[in-house]
Design a protein around this motif. Structure first.
Motif, short mmCIF file in Angstrom:
data_model
loop_
_atom_site.label_atom_id
_atom_site.label_comp_id
_atom_site.label_asym_id
_atom_site.label_seq_id
_atom_site.Cartn_x
_atom_site.Cartn_y
_atom_site.Cartn_z
N THR A 26 74.39 23.35 52.82
CA THR A 26 74.37 22.80 54.17
C THR A 26 73.21 23.41 54.96
N VAL A 27 72.92 22.80 56.10
CA VAL A 27 71.94 23.32 57.05
C VAL A 27 72.54 23.24 58.45
N GLN A 28 71.99 24.02 59.35
CA GLN A 28 72.45 23.97 60.75
C GLN A 28 72.12 22.59 61.30
N ALA A 29 73.08 21.94 61.95
CA ALA A 29 72.91 20.57 62.43
C ALA A 29 71.76 20.45 63.43
N ALA A 30 71.59 21.42 64.31
CA ALA A 30 70.51 21.44 65.30
C ALA A 30 70.31 22.88 65.74
N PRO A 31 69.12 23.25 66.17
CA PRO A 31 68.89 24.62 66.62
C PRO A 31 69.91 25.03 67.69
N PHE A 58 68.86 19.44 48.53
CA PHE A 58 69.77 20.56 48.28
C PHE A 58 69.36 21.77 49.12
N ALA A 59 70.29 22.70 49.28
CA ALA A 59 70.03 23.99 49.94
C ALA A 59 70.75 25.04 49.10
N ASN A 60 70.00 25.88 48.39
CA ASN A 60 70.60 26.83 47.47
C ASN A 60 70.71 28.25 48.00
N ALA A 61 70.59 28.40 49.30
CA ALA A 61 70.69 29.73 49.90
C ALA A 61 71.56 29.68 51.15
N THR A 62 72.30 30.74 51.36
CA THR A 62 73.08 30.88 52.59
C THR A 62 72.11 31.01 53.76
N GLY A 63 72.39 30.32 54.85
CA GLY A 63 71.54 30.41 56.03
C GLY A 63 70.32 29.50 55.99
N ALA A 64 70.31 28.52 55.09
CA ALA A 64 69.16 27.61 54.97
C ALA A 64 68.93 26.85 56.28
N VAL A 65 67.67 26.64 56.60
CA VAL A 65 67.29 25.90 57.79
C VAL A 65 66.94 24.46 57.44
N LEU A 66 66.38 24.26 56.26
CA LEU A 66 65.99 22.93 55.78
C LEU A 66 66.53 22.69 54.38
N CYS A 67 66.83 21.43 54.07
CA CYS A 67 67.20 21.05 52.71
C CYS A 67 65.91 20.76 51.95
N SER A 68 65.87 21.12 50.68
CA SER A 68 64.72 20.84 49.82
C SER A 68 64.97 19.58 49.02
N GLU A 69 63.89 18.89 48.66
CA GLU A 69 64.01 17.68 47.86
C GLU A 69 64.14 18.07 46.39
N ARG A 91 78.74 33.49 61.64
CA ARG A 91 78.74 33.39 60.18
C ARG A 91 77.54 32.56 59.74
N PRO A 92 76.87 32.94 58.63
CA PRO A 92 75.70 32.17 58.19
C PRO A 92 76.07 30.77 57.71
N VAL A 93 75.11 29.89 57.73
CA VAL A 93 75.28 28.52 57.26
C VAL A 93 75.59 28.57 55.76
N PRO A 94 76.66 27.86 55.30
CA PRO A 94 77.02 27.91 53.88
C PRO A 94 75.98 27.23 52.97
N SER A 139 73.03 25.12 67.37
CA SER A 139 74.31 24.45 67.14
C SER A 139 75.25 25.33 66.33
N SER A 140 76.54 25.14 66.52
CA SER A 140 77.53 25.86 65.72
C SER A 140 78.08 24.96 64.61
N ASP A 141 77.46 23.79 64.39
CA ASP A 141 77.87 22.87 63.33
C ASP A 141 76.87 22.90 62.19
N CYS A 142 77.36 22.63 60.98
CA CYS A 142 76.52 22.54 59.80
C CYS A 142 76.69 21.16 59.19
N SER A 143 75.62 20.63 58.60
CA SER A 143 75.66 19.32 57.95
C SER A 143 75.28 19.48 56.48
N GLN A 144 75.97 18.74 55.62
CA GLN A 144 75.64 18.76 54.20
C GLN A 144 74.28 18.10 54.02
N CYS A 145 73.50 18.59 53.05
CA CYS A 145 72.20 18.00 52.77
C CYS A 145 72.36 16.54 52.37
N ALA A 146 71.36 15.73 52.69
CA ALA A 146 71.36 14.31 52.35
C ALA A 146 71.26 14.12 50.84
#
Length: 76
Positions: free
Chosen positions: A24-29, A42-53, A18-21, A31-38
Motif C-alpha cells: 500500500t501507499v499513503q493515500a495523500a500527503p 507493487f510496493a515491497n517496503a513498509t512506508g512506501a510513498v509510491l507504487c512501482s510498476e 504506524r508506517p504504511v503497510p 493522510s491517515s489512510d492507505c490505498s492498495q497499489c493499482a
C-alpha cells in the motif's frame, strides 16, 4: 473495482503513528489512510510513498507486495 483502504488512525507505533503497510501507499500527503497499489503495480517496503510498476512479463502478486512471472498463456 474498489480500492482497498486502511486507516492508520488509532494504531500505535513510534510517536503514535504506524508506517504504511507493504503493498500500500499513503493515500495523500498527511493522510491517515492507505490505498492498495493499482493493478500492475507493487510496493515491497513498509512506508512506501509510491507504487512501482511491475517489469514486462510480470504481474502483481501477494496483495501487491511483489511481482511474479505471468502464468503460461498470459502476458503483461
Amino acid at each position: 473495482p474498489a480500492v482497498r483502504r486502511w486507516s492508520l488512525l488509532g494504531r500505535r507505533g513510534r510517536h503514535g503513528v504506524r508506517p504504511v503497510p507493504v503493498g500500500t501507499v499513503q493515500a495523500a500527503p498527511g493522510s491517515s489512510d492507505c490505498s492498495q497499489c493499482a493493478p500492475g503495480r507493487f510496493a515491497n517496503a513498509t512506508g512506501a510513498v509510491l507504487c512501482s510498476e511491475c517489469p514486462v512479463g510480470r504481474t502483481e502478486a501477494g496483495d501487491r507486495r511483489w511481482c511474479d512471472i505471468c502464468a503460461p498463456g498470459y502476458f503483461s
